[in-house]
Enzyme design. Sequence first.
Site, PDB file in Angstrom:
ATOM      1  N   ASP A 264       0.864  -1.177   0.000  1.00  0.00           N
ATOM      2  CA  ASP A 264       0.000   0.000   0.000  1.00  0.00           C
ATOM      3  C   ASP A 264       0.906   1.234   0.000  1.00  0.00           C
ATOM      4  O   ASP A 264       1.371   1.682   1.041  1.00  0.00           O
ATOM      5  CB  ASP A 264      -0.886  -0.041   1.248  1.00  0.00           C
ATOM      6  CG  ASP A 264      -1.854   1.132   1.331  1.00  0.00           C
ATOM      7  OD1 ASP A 264      -1.761   2.044   0.489  1.00  0.00           O
ATOM      8  OD2 ASP A 264      -2.695   1.147   2.254  1.00  0.00           O
ATOM      9  N   ASP A 410     -17.524   4.418  -1.114  1.00  0.00           N
ATOM     10  CA  ASP A 410     -16.324   4.051  -0.352  1.00  0.00           C
ATOM     11  C   ASP A 410     -16.730   3.609   1.062  1.00  0.00           C
ATOM     12  O   ASP A 410     -17.911   3.399   1.350  1.00  0.00           O
ATOM     13  CB  ASP A 410     -15.349   5.236  -0.337  1.00  0.00           C
ATOM     14  CG  ASP A 410     -13.888   4.815  -0.239  1.00  0.00           C
ATOM     15  OD1 ASP A 410     -13.595   3.868   0.509  1.00  0.00           O
ATOM     16  OD2 ASP A 410     -13.044   5.433  -0.903  1.00  0.00           O
ATOM     17  N   ASP A 523     -10.514  -3.272  -2.028  1.00  0.00           N
ATOM     18  CA  ASP A 523      -9.387  -2.370  -1.790  1.00  0.00           C
ATOM     19  C   ASP A 523      -8.539  -2.952  -0.655  1.00  0.00           C
ATOM     20  O   ASP A 523      -8.926  -3.928   0.002  1.00  0.00           O
ATOM     21  CB  ASP A 523      -9.936  -0.996  -1.408  1.00  0.00           C
ATOM     22  CG  ASP A 523      -8.911   0.124  -1.514  1.00  0.00           C
ATOM     23  OD1 ASP A 523      -7.777  -0.142  -1.947  1.00  0.00           O
ATOM     24  OD2 ASP A 523      -9.262   1.267  -1.166  1.00  0.00           O
ATOM     25  N   ARG A 582      -7.347  -3.806  -6.124  1.00  0.00           N
ATOM     26  CA  ARG A 582      -6.134  -3.006  -6.119  1.00  0.00           C
ATOM     27  C   ARG A 582      -4.895  -3.902  -6.170  1.00  0.00           C
ATOM     28  O   ARG A 582      -3.934  -3.598  -6.845  1.00  0.00           O
ATOM     29  CB  ARG A 582      -6.090  -2.106  -4.878  1.00  0.00           C
ATOM     30  CG  ARG A 582      -4.948  -1.087  -4.931  1.00  0.00           C
ATOM     31  CD  ARG A 582      -5.056  -0.037  -3.845  1.00  0.00           C
ATOM     32  NE  ARG A 582      -4.698  -0.555  -2.526  1.00  0.00           N
ATOM     33  CZ  ARG A 582      -4.633   0.207  -1.430  1.00  0.00           C
ATOM     34  NH1 ARG A 582      -4.925   1.494  -1.486  1.00  0.00           N
ATOM     35  NH2 ARG A 582      -4.302  -0.320  -0.269  1.00  0.00           N
ATOM     36  N   ASP A 598      -3.587   4.382  -5.473  1.00  0.00           N
ATOM     37  CA  ASP A 598      -3.800   5.725  -4.941  1.00  0.00           C
ATOM     38  C   ASP A 598      -2.733   6.683  -5.448  1.00  0.00           C
ATOM     39  O   ASP A 598      -1.714   6.922  -4.786  1.00  0.00           O
ATOM     40  CB  ASP A 598      -3.794   5.688  -3.412  1.00  0.00           C
ATOM     41  CG  ASP A 598      -4.960   4.875  -2.864  1.00  0.00           C
ATOM     42  OD1 ASP A 598      -5.981   4.787  -3.564  1.00  0.00           O
ATOM     43  OD2 ASP A 598      -4.843   4.334  -1.757  1.00  0.00           O
TER      44      ASP A 598
END
Length: 627
Positions: A264, A410, A523, A582, A598
């Site tokens: 991440d 979200d 995610d 992701r 992101d």
Amino acid sequence: MAPVLLLWLAVSLSGTWAVDRGNFKTCDQSAFCKRQRALKTGESPYRALLETMELTNTRLTLQLINDNNKVRLLLELYRLQGNITRVKINELKPLKPRYEVPDVLIREPPTEPLSLLSQDENGVVLSLGAETQRVIVSARPFRLDIMEGRDVLMSLNSRGLLAFEHLRMRKDTSQADPEAEKKEETDPANQAETAKEEEEKVEDGMWEETFKSHSDSKPNGPSAISLDFSLPGVEHVYGIPEHAETLRLKTTDNGDPYRLYNLDVFQYELFNPMALYGSVPVMLAHSAQRTTGIFWLNAAETWVDISSNTAGKTVFGKMLDYVQGSSETPQTDVRWISESGIIDVFIMLGPTPKDIFSQYASLTGTQAFPPLSSLAYHQCRWNYNDQEDVQTVDAGFDEHDIPYDFIWLDIEHTDGKRYFTWDPHKFATPKEMLQGLVDKKRKMVAIVDPHIKVDTNYKIHNEIRSRSFYIKNKDGGDYEGWCWPGSAGYPDFTREDMRAWWASMFAYDQYEGSMENLYTWNDMNEPSVFNGPEVTMHKDAMHGAWEHRDVHNLYGFYVQMATAEGLIQRSGGVERPFVLTRAFFAGSQRYGAVWTGDNAAEWDHLKISIPMCLSLGLVGISFCGGE
């Protein structure tokens, strides 16, 4: 706990618009990468024991020996249908089984006959079926060359960088398992190497490793593997996503290798070999004459070094070489280094780009055909506050006569970051909201992340815990980390029964408020652990018998697999799913779409999304987008 999380996020995210590189390892900070990269070329200790060769109609096996420590390896070579050669190398007699990646291949690849053309004390020559295509296995040092006519298409271990750290007992601690140690010492195959092992240098990071405040206990000790590939006639290589990089990969001689380790990395740097959210260990080599590919099937942390004898030469310099009659043939050398597992590599011999795409698809499958509407415009922002906000945005598109098909929600749509739920105040009547979209032939995507809030009043958590479906820590308890809900558990998606249960949670009678026009976004599935090393899970966490270090890059692949299966099952198998992920791995194309993570709202990030998605397309993941 929630105020603490908010404070942590405020400190972490305020005032910064780029990744903090200090949170992520360089090769020098990754003990196995540093150790392997220190090996010198041209000093291979491995020798092929030709007297151990066995050749059947479909497979060649051959033992290799490391003359420094007398440890033996088993080489397996297969000729596969479609002009693919598979090479596997494992310990001949490992102290315990080493991890081999399951579920990525769509089937056991069908083989074609191998035949022996010649053999002497220096090596063997095998036919690969095509009239002039053959494999030459050289004995001392071990080397493997794939040739067509007089041309070498690819060489393995030509630079002598094959390395295979065998599993062993730790000699300097009371942590050793007495039974395993007794087995090792009484096995005649291990007696010769025991004395050698005692002479081998114990380096920092072999048996435990620390990064910042995090410790990795490494109960199995050093287990890294490495192999080099030489590509004569090749100047251009592509693939090994995900990196914020140009389509053509750069050489790594003067910096870090490209890293494949799902992480991440918020607002990542551009033109950097750092690991990002996904990993596909596939590289394509292209020249005017031929295209070939390398598929390195390993799910552990992996680094890829690239060097070239033409690196740094300008166009003018190359023209000058041509005018002066320079005889140097362009060549690219690639080296793969993984922390654990075995060497399992598929060499795709093309010869055209189209052939390469077909060959790779025959191994890992093709892009799932999505719902037609998912190819249209998606409206997504962080964050829609409530149902009224969603309805206002939806009406605004109608007012301005702008077509769209999907609107996204979200984490704030949930009841306190509990996935498969709705906020009882802000999204009190989700079916009414979804029906309003259905009436306009529109859809919604809601986020479902794989970190589960530790809360005894939360049904999903209670069921996972009661079924013992959580990943375990090194001491046997449920692994807990910090993520959006606060303290969270992480389901073990490597378990088939866990994936089946997860899929069942998407049934309309389980996922309350869901309808047929509600799809899913996975995610944070690298997995993201805010208080973990490199913002991810500790490598010594356990998935049954396997450490997380063995399976790390598969986690997101399995999350998307289980989610897609849930959407298929809820419709009785008649509706195509849409699942965005992701994190990803080789084969993720079978389960849905990928996005590039992101990024920042900057023109340069928009621009880099093009080569990033093209790179994913080259390795089979064609349904790709950027934020």
